[in-house]
Design a protein around this motif. Structure first.
Motif, PDB file in Angstrom:
ATOM      1  N   ILE A   1       0.634  -1.055   0.202  1.00 24.13           N
ATOM      2  CA  ILE A   1      -0.034  -0.129  -0.402  1.00 24.13           C
ATOM      3  C   ILE A   1       0.999   1.638  -0.234  1.00 24.13           C
ATOM      4  O   ILE A   1       1.768   1.129   1.070  1.00 24.13           O
ATOM      5  CB  ILE A   1      -1.090   0.029   1.620  1.00 24.13           C
ATOM      6  CG1 ILE A   1      -1.720  -1.071   1.279  1.00 24.13           C
ATOM      7  CG2 ILE A   1      -2.049   1.419   1.585  1.00 24.13           C
ATOM      8  CD1 ILE A   1      -2.047  -1.646   2.374  1.00 24.13           C
TER       9      ILE A   1
ATOM     10  N   VAL B   1      -3.207  11.855   0.000  1.00 23.73           N
ATOM     11  CA  VAL B   1      -4.191  11.232   0.100  1.00 23.73           C
ATOM     12  C   VAL B   1      -5.463  11.717  -0.325  1.00 23.73           C
ATOM     13  O   VAL B   1      -6.092  10.827  -0.854  1.00 23.73           O
ATOM     14  CB  VAL B   1      -4.333  10.799   1.306  1.00 23.73           C
ATOM     15  CG1 VAL B   1      -5.031   9.649   1.543  1.00 23.73           C
ATOM     16  CG2 VAL B   1      -2.650  10.661   1.880  1.00 23.73           C
TER      17      VAL B   1
ATOM     18  N   LYS C   1      -9.665  -0.625   5.190  1.00 20.25           N
ATOM     19  CA  LYS C   1      -9.104   0.647   6.290  1.00 20.25           C
ATOM     20  C   LYS C   1      -9.026   0.059   8.419  1.00 20.25           C
ATOM     21  O   LYS C   1      -8.106   0.696   8.479  1.00 20.25           O
ATOM     22  CB  LYS C   1     -10.321   1.622   7.089  1.00 20.25           C
ATOM     23  CG  LYS C   1      -9.789   2.622   6.559  1.00 20.25           C
ATOM     24  CD  LYS C   1     -11.244   3.546   7.075  1.00 20.25           C
ATOM     25  CE  LYS C   1     -11.404   4.419   5.860  1.00 20.25           C
ATOM     26  NZ  LYS C   1     -12.949   5.485   6.076  1.00 20.25           N
TER      27      LYS C   1
ATOM     28  N   TYR D   1      -1.976   8.255  -3.117  1.00 22.42           N
ATOM     29  CA  TYR D   1      -1.152   7.968  -2.005  1.00 22.42           C
ATOM     30  C   TYR D   1      -2.458   6.840  -1.636  1.00 22.42           C
ATOM     31  O   TYR D   1      -3.958   7.630  -0.782  1.00 22.42           O
ATOM     32  CB  TYR D   1      -0.423   8.547  -0.389  1.00 22.42           C
ATOM     33  CG  TYR D   1       0.942   8.671  -1.614  1.00 22.42           C
ATOM     34  CD1 TYR D   1       1.904   7.962  -1.205  1.00 22.42           C
ATOM     35  CD2 TYR D   1       0.975   9.808  -1.965  1.00 22.42           C
ATOM     36  CE1 TYR D   1       3.246   7.918  -1.707  1.00 22.42           C
ATOM     37  CE2 TYR D   1       2.573  10.237  -3.005  1.00 22.42           C
ATOM     38  CZ  TYR D   1       3.398   9.345  -2.127  1.00 22.42           C
ATOM     39  OH  TYR D   1       4.861   9.036  -3.148  1.00 22.42           O
ATOM     40  N   LYS D   2      -2.849   5.825  -0.962  1.00 21.47           N
ATOM     41  CA  LYS D   2      -3.875   5.035  -0.092  1.00 21.47           C
ATOM     42  C   LYS D   2      -3.970   5.540   0.929  1.00 21.47           C
ATOM     43  O   LYS D   2      -5.243   5.290   1.860  1.00 21.47           O
ATOM     44  CB  LYS D   2      -3.353   3.684   0.142  1.00 21.47           C
ATOM     45  CG  LYS D   2      -4.019   3.039  -1.306  1.00 21.47           C
ATOM     46  CD  LYS D   2      -5.286   2.946  -1.999  1.00 21.47           C
ATOM     47  CE  LYS D   2      -5.623   2.616  -3.324  1.00 21.47           C
ATOM     48  NZ  LYS D   2      -6.460   3.842  -4.255  1.00 21.47           N
TER      49      LYS D   2
ATOM     50  N   PHE E   1      -6.857   8.465   5.179  1.00 16.51           N
ATOM     51  CA  PHE E   1      -6.985   7.229   4.492  1.00 16.51           C
ATOM     52  C   PHE E   1      -7.743   8.041   3.327  1.00 16.51           C
ATOM     53  O   PHE E   1      -8.571   8.794   3.256  1.00 16.51           O
ATOM     54  CB  PHE E   1      -8.323   6.304   5.199  1.00 16.51           C
ATOM     55  CG  PHE E   1      -7.474   5.461   6.115  1.00 16.51           C
ATOM     56  CD1 PHE E   1      -6.899   4.393   5.597  1.00 16.51           C
ATOM     57  CD2 PHE E   1      -7.701   5.322   7.339  1.00 16.51           C
ATOM     58  CE1 PHE E   1      -6.216   3.502   5.856  1.00 16.51           C
ATOM     59  CE2 PHE E   1      -7.741   4.620   8.667  1.00 16.51           C
ATOM     60  CZ  PHE E   1      -6.161   3.622   7.997  1.00 16.51           C
ATOM     61  N   ASP E   2      -7.627   6.778   1.983  1.00 14.88           N
ATOM     62  CA  ASP E   2      -8.024   7.727   0.566  1.00 14.88           C
ATOM     63  C   ASP E   2      -9.675   7.612   0.711  1.00 14.88           C
ATOM     64  O   ASP E   2     -10.107   6.456   1.722  1.00 14.88           O
ATOM     65  CB  ASP E   2      -7.583   6.102  -0.403  1.00 14.88           C
ATOM     66  CG  ASP E   2      -8.113   7.082  -2.112  1.00 14.88           C
ATOM     67  OD1 ASP E   2      -8.881   7.616  -1.468  1.00 14.88           O
ATOM     68  OD2 ASP E   2      -7.687   6.140  -2.600  1.00 14.88           O
TER      69      ASP E   2
ATOM     70  N   THR F   1     -11.053   4.193   0.479  1.00 18.12           N
ATOM     71  CA  THR F   1     -10.689   2.670   1.159  1.00 18.12           C
ATOM     72  C   THR F   1     -11.964   2.309   1.512  1.00 18.12           C
ATOM     73  O   THR F   1     -12.440   2.816   2.157  1.00 18.12           O
ATOM     74  CB  THR F   1      -9.606   3.162   1.743  1.00 18.12           C
ATOM     75  OG1 THR F   1      -8.296   4.503   1.265  1.00 18.12           O
ATOM     76  CG2 THR F   1      -9.221   2.065   2.160  1.00 18.12           C
TER      77      THR F   1
ATOM     78  N   GLY G   1      -6.336  10.511  -4.405  1.00 13.59           N
ATOM     79  CA  GLY G   1      -5.841   9.851  -4.572  1.00 13.59           C
ATOM     80  C   GLY G   1      -4.211   9.390  -4.755  1.00 13.59           C
ATOM     81  O   GLY G   1      -4.109   8.060  -5.519  1.00 13.59           O
TER      82      GLY G   1
END
Lengths: 254, 403
Positions: B28, B74, B136, B79-80, B127-128, B131, B77
């Protein structure tokens, strides 16, 4: 029981599932050994249904049928051993050549080796197909397909041969070739039962005919006797029209 | 009949490879802003780097990651996941742990009472938005595990230091042999010594082999309908024993075709897919059970083709029904979406698809290295399916005589 009757049809009726009317009704008929018997009738008269019953393809609704002394319901396999069938359709594999088709059906009858090879070669020669025997059947004319269809039906040299309109849609030459082969085959001892719309052909070819209409037997006998029995009819076709009417057949049933 | 399934398995495996990697072994993307100047920040960073779950970046295009930048990348999008370690994290944790230990020791009269301020330290995790919740949760668990490990270590270090001050000899002796109480070892449950990881190749090769085998229904049913249409079936029905011979011939030919398909599909998995960077198909060690499954799958497919061809009255009917029914059975059987990824109701329904029986047996052999005893129920089901479909064909033909 008639003497020499190879086919005995006793009060046979056939009604297809969901059909309103009977395709055959109380039909009784006897065919003698080594006869050339013509089943004549307009479209929808029940000729193909009767042939299908005699070959064991369908069962009658009522009545009994014996072919070669065997009961059609209980001895289907015995009957299959002594009959040959030439269906109305070209019952051939179009992607195979005539020789391959005949080889295939011959093997299914248990024939093999030189015997099968010679039978195929002889019949192809008799019907003028030797030169194109290795061509795909799909490239053949209707007349050529009919001739191969006929050879496939007699490859096992059956005692009884059923032909459902074997000369329909063919040229005069092919028809002559087919009739000549059938006459020769009959002289060798086989019984021939065939259906046709060609009255002149039936008149000259058949030893006896039966005219059926709407599933019922109208008349049966030797062609010349039947014609002479009605002075107003000069030939079999006149008699046929007289008995079955001049109205067009195959009209939609309301 | 041969080329199309090979192309299909080639394309679908390549497409699905990434999806399987996400489920199994893909890392990830994580952006980390480490604002802590102390050892704890470095320890967390090191643990994240050593983790097999994350691919970590600390800067973007030369710019060091800040809290604002982490949030931004993030959200877009790129980075997750994003983690921001606050400034003074190490000092804060040490201060708090030290205070608490001193407080406990003071209660036992072993130390002086210390001040008990409790500033809550905040580690931000971004968090994206797309997700999934389950994903998560598992990520949060992984991060919490790393941080609590760091906390425990700090706690232990400080406790050790405080106690060492009181009685160095005893404390050194007691603590020198402390090891982990529980260790975790991850092992794939299989009958083999080897660890075979389920991937797109291990799924798609057997799955599309089953599909290809059953797709011969169209050709076989079409062939039977053609015989009816051309009238050759009429002749066959008047030749003694011919129907049985012809049907037997069809069975042998089409079963052989299915087995050739199977061989070609294995070849794709073993030789061609690795050429484009995909994993090599692992067959397991049980070749005889594998061939048995292939044979019974082929029989089941052939039986189904005979039944469809016998009942269908036209080429169109045979082709349409054959194709649609095989696609439905394939979808239910887990050819496209593996059964384990289906909702529970669909997982139950999938048990009724013959394609699933074959696929399950292939899974057992390839992934679990199972033998005959495990795949026996699937083989029996496929054999019964073959018997039933052939009987349907026979009885329908017989029924046609009485119409």
């Amino acid at each position: 029981m008639h003497n020499n009757s190879i086919i005995e049809i006793e009060e046979v009726s056939k009604r297809y599932k969901n059909a309103e009317t009977f395709s055959l009704k109380d039909l009784t008929l006897h065919i003698e050994e080594q006869e050339i018997f013509g089943l004549l009738g307009p479209n929808g008269a029940g000729k193909t249904t009767l042939i299908s019953i005699l070959c064991g393809i369908i069962d009658p609704t009522f009545g009994t049928v014996k072919v070669g002394g065997f009961d059609i319901k209980n001895n289907r396999r015995d009957i299959q051993q002594i009959i040959g069938v030439v269906p109305q359709e070209y019952a051939l594999y179009p992607d195979l050549s005539a020789r391959e088709n005949l080889n295939y059906f011959g093997h299914l009858y248990g024939l093999k080796g030189l015997e099968l090879k010679e039978r195929i070669a002889d019949n192809l020669e008799l019907l003028g197909l030797t030169h194109c025997a290795d061509r795909r059947v799909s490239t053949y004319s209707s007349g050529m397909k009919r001739r191969v269809n006929l050879i496939a039906g007699i490859i096992n040299q059956p005692r009884i041969l059923f032909l459902d309109e074997p000369t329909v849609g063919v040229d005069v030459q092919s028809r002559h070739a087919i009739i000549e082969l059938l006459v020769k085959f009959n002289r060798q001892g086989s019984t021939i039962i065939y259906t046709s719309h060609h009255m002149a052909e039936a008149e000259s070819f058949c030893s006896r005919v039966a005219i059926i209409d709407k599933g019922r037997l109208i008349i049966e006998g030797q062609p010349q006797h039947l014609i002479s029995s009605d002075p107003s009819c000069g030939n079999l076709e006149s008699l046929f029209l007289h008995l079955t009417g001049r109205s067009l057949k195959n009209q939609c049933i309301s | 009949m041969f080329l199309m399934p090979m192309m299909l398995v080639f394309i679908v495996t390549a497409i699905q490879d990434n999806t399987f990697k996400i489920v199994t072994d893909s890392k990830i993307s994580l952006i980390l802003a480490n604002n802590d100047q102390g050892g704890i920040g470095k320890t967390i960073e090191k643990s994240l780097m050593e983790s097999k779950f994350f691919s970590i970046s600390k800067s973007i295009e030369g710019r060091p990651a800040t809290a604002e930048l982490v949030k931004q990348v993030v959200a877009s999008g790129d980075y997750k996941l994003g983690i921001v370690l606050p400034e003074g994290l190490s000092a804060g944790i040490r201060r708090q742990v030290s205070n608490r230990i001193s407080s406990v020791l003071a209660d036992f009269g072993l130390a002086e009472k210390a001040s008990t301020t409790s500033d809550v330290l905040e580690i931000l995790i971004y968090f994206d938005p797309v997700t999934r919740k389950t994903f998560k949760n598992s990520i949060r668990n992984s991060i919490e595990k790393i941080i609590s490990k760091v906390e425990s270590r700090v706690l232990f270090e400080i406790l050790y230091t405080e106690l060492y001050k009181m009685n160095p000899e005893v404390i050194q002796k007691k603590f020198e042999k402390i090891h982990k109480l529980v260790i975790y070892k991850e092992i794939v449950a299989s009958h083999s010594e080897r660890e075979i990881i389920p991937n797109s190749v291990q799924h798609n090769v057997p799955a599309w082999t089953m599909f290809a085998m059953f797709f011969i229904v169209i050709s076989l049913a079409g062939n039977i309908v053609n015989e009816k249409k051309q009238g050759s079936v009429v002749r066959l029905r008047t030749i003694p024993g011919a129907s049985t011979v012809v049907l037997g011939g069809k069975l042998i030919i089409y079963t052989t075709v299915c087995l050739i398909q199977f061989g070609l599909m294995l070849m794709v998995g073993l030789l061609f897919l690795p050429m484009i960077g995909l994993p090599t198909l692992v067959l397991g060690n049980n070749y005889l059970p594998m061939l048995t499954v292939a044979l019974f799958s082929a029989l089941a497919a052939t039986g189904y083709g005979v039944a469809v061809g016998t009942i269908a009255s036209s080429q169109e009917q045979a082709t349409t029904f054959g194709a649609v029914s095989v696609i439905i059975l394939a979808a239910l059987g887990g050819i496209w979406v593996p059964v384990f990824a289906m909702p529970s109701t669909m997982q139950f329904i999938s048990k009724f698809s013959p394609l699933n029986w074959g696929l399950t047996a292939f899974y057992d052999i390839f992934l679990r290295n199972s033998g005959f005893s495990t795949i026996f129920p699937q083989i029996i089901k496929m054999f019964l399916f073959f018997i039933i479909t052939m009987s349907v064909g026979y009885l329908y033909n017989k029924h046609k005589n009485t119409l």
